[in-house]
Design a protein around this motif. Structure first.
Motif, PDB file in Angstrom:
ATOM      1  N   ARG A  92       0.837  -1.202   0.000  1.00  0.00           N
ATOM      2  CA  ARG A  92       0.000   0.000   0.000  1.00  0.00           C
ATOM      3  C   ARG A  92       0.872   1.252   0.000  1.00  0.00           C
ATOM      4  NH1 ARG A  92      -4.445  -0.846   3.825  1.00  0.00           N
ATOM      5  NH2 ARG A  92      -5.320  -1.897   2.052  1.00  0.00           N
ATOM      6  N   ASP A  93       1.962   1.242   0.781  1.00  0.00           N
ATOM      7  CA  ASP A  93       2.880   2.379   0.787  1.00  0.00           C
ATOM      8  C   ASP A  93       3.474   2.606  -0.595  1.00  0.00           C
ATOM      9  OD1 ASP A  93       2.399   2.776   3.460  1.00  0.00           O
ATOM     10  OD2 ASP A  93       4.282   1.845   4.134  1.00  0.00           O
ATOM     11  N   LYS A  94       3.803   1.527  -1.287  1.00  0.00           N
ATOM     12  CA  LYS A  94       4.364   1.653  -2.635  1.00  0.00           C
ATOM     13  C   LYS A  94       3.347   2.281  -3.589  1.00  0.00           C
ATOM     14  CE  LYS A  94       6.478  -0.869  -6.405  1.00  0.00           C
ATOM     15  NZ  LYS A  94       6.836  -2.152  -6.959  1.00  0.00           N
ATOM     16  N   VAL A  95       2.079   1.858  -3.488  1.00  0.00           N
ATOM     17  CA  VAL A  95       1.023   2.428  -4.330  1.00  0.00           C
ATOM     18  C   VAL A  95       0.893   3.916  -4.057  1.00  0.00           C
ATOM     19  CG1 VAL A  95      -1.471   2.421  -4.759  1.00  0.00           C
ATOM     20  CG2 VAL A  95      -0.249   0.267  -4.529  1.00  0.00           C
ATOM     21  N   GLN A  96       0.862   4.288  -2.776  1.00  0.00           N
ATOM     22  CA  GLN A  96       0.737   5.694  -2.418  1.00  0.00           C
ATOM     23  C   GLN A  96       1.942   6.493  -2.891  1.00  0.00           C
ATOM     24  OE1 GLN A  96       0.045   5.342   1.802  1.00  0.00           O
ATOM     25  NE2 GLN A  96      -2.173   5.270   1.534  1.00  0.00           N
ATOM     26  N   GLN A  97       3.131   5.925  -2.770  1.00  0.00           N
ATOM     27  CA  GLN A  97       4.342   6.609  -3.216  1.00  0.00           C
ATOM     28  C   GLN A  97       4.317   6.820  -4.727  1.00  0.00           C
ATOM     29  OE1 GLN A  97       7.977   4.619  -2.217  1.00  0.00           O
ATOM     30  NE2 GLN A  97       9.255   6.080  -3.306  1.00  0.00           N
ATOM     31  N   GLU A  98       3.930   5.780  -5.484  1.00  0.00           N
ATOM     32  CA  GLU A  98       3.849   5.908  -6.937  1.00  0.00           C
ATOM     33  C   GLU A  98       2.815   6.957  -7.331  1.00  0.00           C
ATOM     34  OE1 GLU A  98       3.166   2.041  -8.612  1.00  0.00           O
ATOM     35  OE2 GLU A  98       5.136   1.311  -8.020  1.00  0.00           O
ATOM     36  N   SER A  99       1.696   7.001  -6.623  1.00  0.00           N
ATOM     37  CA  SER A  99       0.666   7.994  -6.912  1.00  0.00           C
ATOM     38  C   SER A  99       1.187   9.405  -6.648  1.00  0.00           C
ATOM     39  CB  SER A  99      -0.579   7.736  -6.060  1.00  0.00           C
ATOM     40  OG  SER A  99      -1.171   6.524  -6.420  1.00  0.00           O
ATOM     41  N   MET A 100       1.892   9.578  -5.533  1.00  0.00           N
ATOM     42  CA  MET A 100       2.442  10.895  -5.211  1.00  0.00           C
ATOM     43  C   MET A 100       3.502  11.320  -6.213  1.00  0.00           C
ATOM     44  SD  MET A 100       0.672  12.130  -2.871  1.00  0.00           S
ATOM     45  CE  MET A 100       1.635  13.611  -2.700  1.00  0.00           C
ATOM     46  N   GLU A 101       4.320  10.378  -6.673  1.00  0.00           N
ATOM     47  CA  GLU A 101       5.328  10.698  -7.682  1.00  0.00           C
ATOM     48  C   GLU A 101       4.656  11.132  -8.983  1.00  0.00           C
ATOM     49  OE1 GLU A 101       7.768   7.200  -7.927  1.00  0.00           O
ATOM     50  OE2 GLU A 101       8.704   7.586  -5.986  1.00  0.00           O
ATOM     51  N   ASN A 102       3.577  10.446  -9.335  1.00  0.00           N
ATOM     52  CA  ASN A 102       2.842  10.793 -10.541  1.00  0.00           C
ATOM     53  C   ASN A 102       2.259  12.199 -10.433  1.00  0.00           C
ATOM     54  OD1 ASN A 102       1.662  10.409 -13.087  1.00  0.00           O
ATOM     55  ND2 ASN A 102      -0.205   9.612 -12.181  1.00  0.00           N
ATOM     56  N   VAL A 103       1.664  12.516  -9.288  1.00  0.00           N
ATOM     57  CA  VAL A 103       1.097  13.841  -9.072  1.00  0.00           C
ATOM     58  C   VAL A 103       2.201  14.898  -9.108  1.00  0.00           C
ATOM     59  CG1 VAL A 103      -0.074  15.316  -7.380  1.00  0.00           C
ATOM     60  CG2 VAL A 103      -0.930  13.013  -7.830  1.00  0.00           C
ATOM     61  N   SER A 104       3.337  14.610  -8.506  1.00  0.00           N
ATOM     62  CA  SER A 104       4.460  15.554  -8.527  1.00  0.00           C
ATOM     63  C   SER A 104       4.938  15.814  -9.948  1.00  0.00           C
ATOM     64  CB  SER A 104       5.624  15.023  -7.687  1.00  0.00           C
ATOM     65  OG  SER A 104       5.262  14.963  -6.341  1.00  0.00           O
ATOM     66  N   ASP A 105       5.016  14.758 -10.756  1.00  0.00           N
ATOM     67  CA  ASP A 105       5.418  14.910 -12.160  1.00  0.00           C
ATOM     68  C   ASP A 105       4.431  15.791 -12.917  1.00  0.00           C
ATOM     69  OD1 ASP A 105       7.608  13.286 -11.706  1.00  0.00           O
ATOM     70  OD2 ASP A 105       6.702  11.502 -12.629  1.00  0.00           O
ATOM     71  N   ILE A 106       3.151  15.604 -12.667  1.00  0.00           N
ATOM     72  CA  ILE A 106       2.120  16.389 -13.343  1.00  0.00           C
ATOM     73  C   ILE A 106       2.207  17.855 -12.923  1.00  0.00           C
ATOM     74  CG2 ILE A 106      -0.375  16.777 -13.503  1.00  0.00           C
ATOM     75  CD1 ILE A 106      -0.662  13.683 -13.384  1.00  0.00           C
TER      76      ILE A 106
END
Length: 127
Positions: A92-106
């Protein structure tokens, strides 16, 4: 697999999930990285899919897990972690981290005028 930029060998769990998703979605081209719903799945189909997954993997998956671990790859990792006894919070932490990285990139791309707000919304909905 359509437009899958991350090509890697499928795990056994991913292969099983891929076949179940193809059956549920009634189509051959299923993206391992996209959510069931983005690929055309409905709430009725997700219920049937969850039943099939529970039969294959000894009830380790609840319907809410399909929403949390929205892609075949993420769900397979979650299932495998349950079988290995790994704490589900790690996945779950990995999913949240990937989501946050995606949002940061956007956000970064928006700041640099690399794409529009519409493009950003489209990217968020595709992920």
């Amino acid at each position: 697999m359509e437009n899958n930029t991350k090509i890697k060998k499928l795990t056994e769990t991913e292969s099983i999930l891929l076949e179940l998703w193809k059956k549920a979605l009634k189509k051959e081209n299923v993206d391992l990285e996209k959510s069931f719903f983005i690929q055309g799945g409905t709430s009725l189909e997700v219920t049937a899919l969850c039943r099939e997954i529970q039969e294959k993997f000894s009830d380790v998956v609840q319907i809410s897990d399909i929403f949390t671990y929205f892609s075949i790859r993420l769900l397979a990792e979650f299932i495998d972690s349950k079988h290995r006894g790994t704490c589900q919070e790690n996945v779950r932490d990995k999913v949240q981290q990937e989501s946050m990285e995606n949002v940061s990139d956007i956000i970064s791309a928006l700041d640099q005028d690399d794409f529009s707000v519409e493009d950003a919304l489209s990217k968020l909905l595709d992920e």
